[in-house]
Design a protein around this motif. Structure first.
Motif, PDB file in Angstrom:
ATOM      1  N   ARG A 169       1.223   5.642  -7.719  1.00  0.00           N
ATOM      2  CA  ARG A 169       0.068   6.290  -8.378  1.00  0.00           C
ATOM      3  C   ARG A 169       0.421   7.687  -8.870  1.00  0.00           C
ATOM      4  N   LYS A 170       1.413   8.306  -8.252  1.00  0.00           N
ATOM      5  CA  LYS A 170       1.836   9.647  -8.657  1.00  0.00           C
ATOM      6  C   LYS A 170       2.449   9.644 -10.050  1.00  0.00           C
TER       7      LYS A 170
ATOM      8  N   SER B 107       0.700   4.044  -3.043  1.00  0.00           N
ATOM      9  CA  SER B 107       0.501   5.494  -2.876  1.00  0.00           C
ATOM     10  C   SER B 107       1.538   6.290  -3.647  1.00  0.00           C
ATOM     11  N   GLU B 108       2.778   5.847  -3.592  1.00  0.00           N
ATOM     12  CA  GLU B 108       3.848   6.535  -4.311  1.00  0.00           C
ATOM     13  C   GLU B 108       3.742   6.334  -5.817  1.00  0.00           C
TER      14      GLU B 108
ATOM     15  N   ASN C  13       0.819  -1.218   0.000  1.00  0.00           N
ATOM     16  CA  ASN C  13       0.000   0.000   0.000  1.00  0.00           C
ATOM     17  C   ASN C  13       0.849   1.262   0.000  1.00  0.00           C
ATOM     18  N   ASN C  14       1.981   1.229   0.691  1.00  0.00           N
ATOM     19  CA  ASN C  14       2.890   2.384   0.678  1.00  0.00           C
ATOM     20  C   ASN C  14       3.434   2.607  -0.731  1.00  0.00           C
TER      21      ASN C  14
END
Length: 72
Positions: free
Chosen positions: A47-48, A44-45, A40-41
């Motif tokens: 997806r940028k 999040s990164e 998940n970490n």
């Protein structure tokens, strides 16, 4: 990858998070994680970068193969 350099680019970007792979059919690229929090970490990164991505739990064997083995 010579014909589609964007695949190599994606695999290179994913390799920041671990060993990157392309699915057998070539329809997706992925990285395996030891735990959900790490996945998940990274999600999040990553997806940028603008890529469509998601976390999925792996299975040892597909449910279809399990059913086929039960029929035999």
């Amino acid at each position: 990858m010579n014909e589609y350099p964007q695949v190599k680019d994606l695999l290179d970007k994913l390799s920041v998070y671990g060993k990157s792979y392309m699915s057998g059919s070539g329809s997706s690229c992925f990285v395996e994680f030891d735990n959900e929090l790490s996945a998940n970490n990274a999600l999040s990164e990553f997806r940028k970068t603008g890529f469509k991505c998601f976390v999925a739990k792996s299975v040892e064997q597909s449910s279809v193969l399990k059913k086929l083995h039960q029929i035999k």
